[in-house]
Design an enzyme around this catalytic site. Structure first.
Site, PDB file in Angstrom:
ATOM      1  N   SER A 134       8.130   3.962  -3.177  1.00  0.00           N
ATOM      2  CA  SER A 134       7.531   3.529  -4.608  1.00  0.00           C
ATOM      3  C   SER A 134       6.760   4.614  -5.213  1.00  0.00           C
ATOM      4  O   SER A 134       6.328   5.752  -4.639  1.00  0.00           O
ATOM      5  CB  SER A 134       6.608   2.239  -3.990  1.00  0.00           C
ATOM      6  OG  SER A 134       5.585   1.958  -5.092  1.00  0.00           O
ATOM      7  N   TYR A 147      -0.218  -1.847   0.325  1.00  0.00           N
ATOM      8  CA  TYR A 147       0.923  -1.470   0.236  1.00  0.00           C
ATOM      9  C   TYR A 147       1.143   0.051  -0.047  1.00  0.00           C
ATOM     10  O   TYR A 147       2.120   0.894   0.348  1.00  0.00           O
ATOM     11  CB  TYR A 147       1.319  -2.242  -1.040  1.00  0.00           C
ATOM     12  CG  TYR A 147       2.679  -2.145  -1.700  1.00  0.00           C
ATOM     13  CD1 TYR A 147       3.789  -2.575  -1.042  1.00  0.00           C
ATOM     14  CD2 TYR A 147       2.742  -1.047  -2.802  1.00  0.00           C
ATOM     15  CE1 TYR A 147       5.098  -2.463  -1.399  1.00  0.00           C
ATOM     16  CE2 TYR A 147       4.388  -0.917  -3.335  1.00  0.00           C
ATOM     17  CZ  TYR A 147       5.297  -1.496  -2.629  1.00  0.00           C
ATOM     18  OH  TYR A 147       6.657  -1.442  -3.090  1.00  0.00           O
TER      19      TYR A 147
END
Length: 253
Positions: A134, A147
């Site tokens: 990501s 995350y």
């Protein structure tokens, strides 16, 4: 014939990737905890191989890989570690159990899949692992702290393992997109300022196309979207304090 095994395949990026690779003639294996959605997708893809799987269950991971690869002479051309979970919110407002669950699935699950896949990858010419990372693995991102931490771990694992496994002819890379329009993002009840400022400009199909590109020509890190490719290149040459200043502005409440 080339084959791909996809975790988190029942929806979003995993499902879009399964559809694309199936359409281009690959043998597709589907893994996900959501068995009913998985079965529906498998039926759509002419009965593609599928099995329910919790990637944090080490024994189940080993069995799933053995079952799928047994149908392909013990070989695995591509493992796509796509399973992952996300929670937006202030760090202290999210329970510790939820933070640990994010790390458990996004890091431990990926480690277990990759470790168990090694003998099948080693037995396959031009084998690859593609990890779902990501943009938040490049910058520490507020309101998605655990995350972001998990994706920093994925980025480090990818870099190290790509170097280590070159002696076996196995390439390891990751995809680094900013926000993607998926059920996981759409279901969130909190909107981070970073998302509000950057917007959600990618669809699951855009990431599936990036997986296809990665399968044809491996890079260690593949930033996705024009804007983030610029940010990624910028981050390689600018001082850390400036990168942090940029993220501070994007995430300002």
């Amino acid at each position: 014939m080339d084959n791909i095994l996809i975790t988190g395949a029942a929806s979003g990026i995993g499902a879009a990737t399964a559809r694309l690779f199936h359409a281009r003639g690959w043998k597709v294996g589907l893994l996900d905890v959501n068995h009913s959605a998985l079965a529906s997708l498998a039926a759509e893809l002419n009965g593609a191989w599928h099995a329910p799987l919790d990637v944090t269950d080490a024994a189940a991971v080993q069995q799933a890989l053995a079952d799928f690869c047994a149908q392909h002479q013990g070989q695995l051309r591509l493992l796509f570690n796509c399973a992952g979970v996300l929670r937006f919110g202030h760090f202290e407002a999210i329970s510790l159990d939820e933070h640990l669950r994010i790390l458990d699935i996004n890091v431990r699950g990926l480690l277990q899949m990759t470790h168990a896949a090694f003998p099948y990858l080693k037995a396959t010419p031009s084998a690859q692992v593609i990890n779902m990372s990501s943009a938040s693995g490049l910058y520490g991102t507020p309101h998605m702290v655990s995350y972001s931490a998990s994706k920093f771990a994925v980025r480090g694992l990818t870099e190290a393992l790509d170097l280590e496994w070159r002696r076996h002819g196995i390439r390891v890379g990751d995809l680094m997109p900013p926000f993607v329009r998926t059920p996981m993002v759409d279901s969130q009840q909190f909107e981070p300022p970073t998302l509000r400022r950057m917007g959600v400009n990618l669809q699951a199909e855009d990431i599936a196309a990036a997986v296809w590109q990665q399968a044809q020509g491996a890079a260690v890190h593949r930033p996705v979207s024009g804007s983030f490719r610029l940010m990624y290149a910028f981050a390689q040459v600018t001082p850390a304090w400036l990168n942090r200043l940029t993220m501070g502005w994007l995430s300002r409440e």
